[in-house]
Structure formats: structure tokens, C-alpha cells
Design an enzyme around this catalytic site. Structure first.
Site, PDB file in Angstrom:
ATOM      1  N   LYS A 111      -9.737  23.727  33.241  1.00 28.50           N
ATOM      2  CA  LYS A 111      -8.425  23.069  33.265  1.00 28.50           C
ATOM      3  C   LYS A 111      -7.461  23.744  34.233  1.00 28.50           C
ATOM      4  O   LYS A 111      -6.658  23.087  34.880  1.00 28.50           O
ATOM      5  CB  LYS A 111      -7.806  23.048  31.858  1.00 28.50           C
ATOM      6  CG  LYS A 111      -8.412  22.004  30.963  1.00 28.50           C
ATOM      7  CD  LYS A 111      -7.453  21.667  29.836  1.00 28.50           C
ATOM      8  CE  LYS A 111      -8.021  20.574  28.952  1.00 28.50           C
ATOM      9  NZ  LYS A 111      -7.181  20.345  27.760  1.00 28.50           N
ATOM     10  N   LYS A 194     -18.234  15.040  31.955  1.00 31.86           N
ATOM     11  CA  LYS A 194     -17.865  14.608  30.607  1.00 31.86           C
ATOM     12  C   LYS A 194     -16.919  13.395  30.652  1.00 31.86           C
ATOM     13  O   LYS A 194     -16.044  13.349  31.515  1.00 31.86           O
ATOM     14  CB  LYS A 194     -17.171  15.796  29.926  1.00 31.86           C
ATOM     15  CG  LYS A 194     -16.988  15.666  28.442  1.00 31.86           C
ATOM     16  CD  LYS A 194     -16.364  16.926  27.865  1.00 31.86           C
ATOM     17  CE  LYS A 194     -14.889  17.021  28.186  1.00 31.86           C
ATOM     18  NZ  LYS A 194     -14.184  18.097  27.500  1.00 31.86           N
ATOM     19  N   LYS A 197     -10.205  11.878  29.023  1.00 30.19           N
ATOM     20  CA  LYS A 197      -8.940  11.144  29.165  1.00 30.19           C
ATOM     21  C   LYS A 197      -8.332  11.356  30.536  1.00 30.19           C
ATOM     22  O   LYS A 197      -7.544  10.555  31.005  1.00 30.19           O
ATOM     23  CB  LYS A 197      -7.921  11.669  28.146  1.00 30.19           C
ATOM     24  CG  LYS A 197      -8.274  11.406  26.727  1.00 30.19           C
ATOM     25  CD  LYS A 197      -7.349  12.200  25.788  1.00 30.19           C
ATOM     26  CE  LYS A 197      -7.959  12.260  24.408  1.00 30.19           C
ATOM     27  NZ  LYS A 197      -7.363  13.203  23.502  1.00 30.19           N
TER      28      LYS A 197
HETATM   29  P1  TYM Z   1      -9.826  16.576  22.341  1.00 29.11           P
HETATM   30  O1  TYM Z   1      -8.525  15.927  22.061  1.00 29.11           O
HETATM   31  O2  TYM Z   1     -10.201  16.838  23.756  1.00 29.11           O
HETATM   32  O3  TYM Z   1     -11.008  15.725  21.713  1.00 29.11           O
HETATM   33  C1  TYM Z   1     -11.017  15.323  20.339  1.00 29.11           C
HETATM   34  C2  TYM Z   1     -12.441  15.354  19.822  1.00 29.11           C
HETATM   35  O4  TYM Z   1     -13.265  14.511  20.637  1.00 29.11           O
HETATM   36  C3  TYM Z   1     -14.398  15.250  21.098  1.00 29.11           C
HETATM   37  N1  TYM Z   1     -14.724  14.795  22.462  1.00 29.11           N
HETATM   38  C4  TYM Z   1     -15.948  14.406  22.835  1.00 29.11           C
HETATM   39  N2  TYM Z   1     -17.104  14.311  22.165  1.00 29.11           N
HETATM   40  C5  TYM Z   1     -18.172  13.855  22.841  1.00 29.11           C
HETATM   41  N3  TYM Z   1     -18.139  13.489  24.153  1.00 29.11           N
HETATM   42  C6  TYM Z   1     -17.003  13.578  24.861  1.00 29.11           C
HETATM   43  N4  TYM Z   1     -16.963  13.191  26.138  1.00 29.11           N
HETATM   44  C7  TYM Z   1     -15.830  14.054  24.203  1.00 29.11           C
HETATM   45  N5  TYM Z   1     -14.542  14.248  24.608  1.00 29.11           N
HETATM   46  C8  TYM Z   1     -13.886  14.702  23.520  1.00 29.11           C
HETATM   47  C9  TYM Z   1     -13.945  16.701  21.116  1.00 29.11           C
HETATM   48  O5  TYM Z   1     -15.048  17.568  21.037  1.00 29.11           O
HETATM   49  C10 TYM Z   1     -13.053  16.756  19.902  1.00 29.11           C
HETATM   50  O6  TYM Z   1     -13.830  16.985  18.735  1.00 29.11           O
HETATM   51  N6  TYM Z   1      -9.069  21.401  21.323  1.00 29.11           N
HETATM   52  C11 TYM Z   1      -9.375  20.121  20.719  1.00 29.11           C
HETATM   53  C12 TYM Z   1      -8.385  19.691  19.663  1.00 29.11           C
HETATM   54  C13 TYM Z   1      -8.158  20.669  18.573  1.00 29.11           C
HETATM   55  C14 TYM Z   1      -9.037  20.980  17.514  1.00 29.11           C
HETATM   56  C15 TYM Z   1      -8.348  21.934  16.713  1.00 29.11           C
HETATM   57  C16 TYM Z   1     -10.315  20.567  17.171  1.00 29.11           C
HETATM   58  C17 TYM Z   1      -7.038  21.410  18.390  1.00 29.11           C
HETATM   59  N7  TYM Z   1      -7.132  22.161  17.269  1.00 29.11           N
HETATM   60  C18 TYM Z   1      -8.943  22.496  15.569  1.00 29.11           C
HETATM   61  C19 TYM Z   1     -10.914  21.117  16.035  1.00 29.11           C
HETATM   62  C20 TYM Z   1     -10.215  22.065  15.244  1.00 29.11           C
HETATM   63  C21 TYM Z   1      -9.361  19.073  21.815  1.00 29.11           C
HETATM   64  O7  TYM Z   1      -8.757  19.222  22.836  1.00 29.11           O
HETATM   65  O8  TYM Z   1      -9.973  17.910  21.492  1.00 29.11           O
END
Ligand code: TYM
Length: 332
Positions: A111, A194, A197
Site C-alpha cells: 500500500k 487480487k 476495491k
Molecule cells: P478488507 O476491507 O480489505 O476486506 C474485508 C474482507 O474481505 C476479504 N477479501 C478478500 N477475500 C478473498 N479475495 C479477495 N480478493 C479479497 N479482498 C478482500 C478480506 O480478507 C477481509 O476478510 N484489515 C481488514 C479489515 C479488518 C479486520 C479487522 C479483519 C480490520 N480489523 C479485524 C478481521 C479482524 C481489511 O482491510 O479487510
């Protein structure tokens, strides 16, 4: 007792990766566990967010979760910034985590990229806030996509070091739950990237807000190779686009990758893609319709978040008090 916690950032559209990697599993887990699901607006601002867009996106993601089947009466659904304990525990974890640990985080490297010196300090300590999210509730299991695995390992290290430093058995060791046939959904334009968004091309992802025509168009335009579909997954590593599309199909159809291959062995991509369109539209269109309905009434979404935050605070407050006492904060 098992307690589930997971989070999603309100930084734009939810997409098929979020859905198959995380949200669909959250919906399944709600049957058997106490679950907290959090829209992590504090994580979102580690990169610049327009305030009005952040508010809109927080509501939209909440509507997406409810539309996908999360019951806000059964689960605790809230946005992070409403529960101040997340920030308070994150500070303590900033003092537990080591710089060396954070330096190894691949997501920060990706990032921040070449602009490392210009990245926010928040982006750097992002995983500490994530550990705080989970441990503020002493959650034991965290359903996520594959890309969050490294952050969860760090959260485990933080829990372990905290327990060791203070000589307590306070925080549980977190278990990631990485479930299903599509734990890492890739871009429809490039099977080695991947689905995300932040990809500039909207054709790279299927958004939960896409209608049936948009879903069909994106799948038909998805990159493929010139072969036919294989009989088994052997060799799919060298065919990332085929691997990705078959994985998506498998996840949507609740089949393993092996079974998805067996079903389409020898078929052309054009035949397979039509079946994939059918599956994707059947699963996603009801969500899209329900999301629209929910978003027409923002006050009811706000009320879901408000009551979720109240319930979250009730769990967090006694745990945070204990942590403060362990650390030695005087609270006369
Ligand atoms: P975020 O917002 O990027 O994504 C949310 C969830 O979606 C999953 N994900 C994917 N799974 C499969 N293929 C993909 N291309 C893909 N893109 C996203 C992510 O693995 C996630 O489960 N840091 C985290 C948010 C967070 C969090 C937490 C998660 C903050 N605090 C505590 C678990 C526990 C994030 O940015 O997810």
C-alpha cells in the site's frame, strides 16, 4: 466459548472477493456463534478518505452486510469509531508490537509502495489496531480472506507478548478461519492480481451493487487463456485466470475446485462463462436489490449501527478496564 470477530473497510464498493472470502462465511457462522462484525472506518482513514464519501460508504457497506444475510438482531454489527475502546487498546498495542514485526507486513509495503516516506503513521500501525479490534472482545476466531493471514499472525504475536510481558493468561490466541473455495479471489482482468476495491478498472471486479447486465458483461469480458477447461486442478497454477474463474464458480456453487473442474472438463470458456453468469446473478442479484431497499432508509441503517455499538461497548468496557489495570494505569 468461541467468539467471532471480523471487519471490513468502508472504502468503496464491496466486491465478490469480500463476499466469497469473508461475508458469506460470516453469514454462515452467525447460526452457531456469538459474532461481532465491524465496519472499520478508523482503518479506512489510514489512507485519505473524503468525509462525505466515508459516511456514505459506511452506510453502504452496512447495508451490504445486512442484505447478504447478516441479522443485525442476532449479530453485533457496528462501525469501529463508535467504540472508543478500539483506539485505547490500539495505543497499548502500539507499545507492545515491535517495529521489526511491522516492517515485515507485506500489505504495508504494497500500500505504501514507493511513497513510503509519505505514508501515514496510521497505515504503518494498522495491524496493531486490527489486533485491538479482535482482542478488545477477547474474540477467538476471525473469518477472513487469505490476504489477512499475516495480520492475524501479528495479532497472535501481540496477544502472546502482552501475556508474557505482564505474566498473565489474559488474551486468547486468535485462530483465523479461512474458509471455502475462493479465499483469494483474483482480478477478472489479471489472474495474478487480487480483486480489490482500489483497482482502477471496474471490469476487474464484480461489485455487490452491480446489476445482472453488469455482472454478465464483466464475466464475459474476463480474461482467459486459449485452452479448454481442465479435468483436474493439476496444472492450474500456470493458468491463473482459469484457476480464478473455476474457484469462483466452485465457491458460488458450494463445490470444491476438483468438482468444478470435473463438471466442466473439456468445455470452452464461453460455455463455462454462461454457467458462471447464471450462478453469479442468482446469488448476487437478490443482495443488490435488498441493498438498494435498505439504503433508501439511511436512518434505519444508522439505528442498526447505534444499537450494535452499544452492545459492543458493553462487552468491551470490562475487558478494557482489566487491561488498564494489568498495564498499571491508575484509575482512582
Ligand atoms: P478488507 O476491507 O480489505 O476486506 C474485508 C474482507 O474481505 C476479504 N477479501 C478478500 N477475500 C478473498 N479475495 C479477495 N480478493 C479479497 N479482498 C478482500 C478480506 O480478507 C477481509 O476478510 N484489515 C481488514 C479489515 C479488518 C479486520 C479487522 C479483519 C480490520 N480489523 C479485524 C478481521 C479482524 C481489511 O482491510 O479487510
Amino acid at each position: 466459548m468461541n467468539r467471532i470477530f471480523s471487519g471490513v473497510q468502508p472504502t468503496g464498493n464491496l466486491h465478490l472477493g469480500n463476499y466469497l472470502g469473508a461475508i458469506r462465511n460470516w453469514v454462515r457462522l452467525q447460526r452457531d456463534y456469538e459474532c461481532l462484525y465491524c465496519v472499520v472506518d478508523m482503518h479506512a482513514i489510514t489512507v485519505w478518505q473524503d468525509p462525505a464519501a466515508l459516511r456514505a460508504s459506511t452506510r453502504e457497506v452496512t447495508a451490504g452486510l445486512v442484505a447478504a444475510g447478516l441479522d443485525p438482531a442476532k449479530n453485533i454489527l457496528f462501525n469501529q469509531s463508535q467504540v472508543s475502546g478500539h483506539a485505547e487498546l490500539a495505543w497499548i498495542f502500539n507499545c507492545v508490537a515491535r517495529l521489526g514485526w511491522l516492517n515485515r507486513m507485506t500489505q504495508f509495503k504494497e500500500k505504501a509502495g514507493k511513497q513510503r516516506e509519505n505514508a501515514s503513521a496510521g497505515l504503518y500501525v494498522y495491524p496493531n489496531l486490527m489486533a485491538a479490534d479482535i482482542l478488545l472482545y477477547k474474540a477467538t476466531h476471525v473469518p477472513v480472506g487469505e490476504d489477512q493471514k499475516q495480520h492475524l499472525e501479528l495479532a497472535r504475536d501481540i496477544a502472546q507478548k502482552f501475556n508474557g510481558d505482564f505474566g498473565v493468561e489474559f488474551f486468547p490466541l486468535i485462530e483465523p478461519l479461512i474458509l471455502g473455495a475462493a479465499t483469494r479471489v483474483m482480478s477478472l482482468r489479471d489472474g495474478t492480481k487480487k480483486m480489490s476495491k482500489s483497482d482502477a478498472s471496474d471490469y476487474s471486479r464484480i461489485n455487490l451493487t452491480d446489476d445482472a447486465d453488469a455482472i454478465a458483461l464483466k464475466i464475459r469480458k474476463a480474461k482467459t487463456d486459449s485452452g479448454v477447461l481442465p479435468e483436474t486442478p493439476a496444472g492450474l497454477e500456470a493458468r491463473p485466470e482459469a484457476d480464478n474463474l473455476l474457484g469462483i464458480y466452485g465457491a458460488l456453487a458450494d463445490k470444491s475446485l476438483e468438482d468444478a473442474c470435473r463438471e466442466f472438463a473439456g468445455a470452452s470458456f464461453s460455455v463455462f462463462k454462461e454457467k458462471l453468469v447464471e450462478r453469479a446473478v442468482a446469488e448476487l442479484q437478490p443482495i443488490q436489490t435488498e441493498m438498494k431497499r435498505l439504503l433508501a432508509d439511511p436512518a434505519s441503517i444508522d439505528s442498526i449501527l447505534r444499537s450494535g455499538a452499544e452492545r459492543a461497548r458493553a462487552i468491551a468496557e470490562p475487558i478494557l478496564k482489566e487491561v488498564q489495570a494489568i498495564v498499571g494505569f491508575l484509575r482512582p
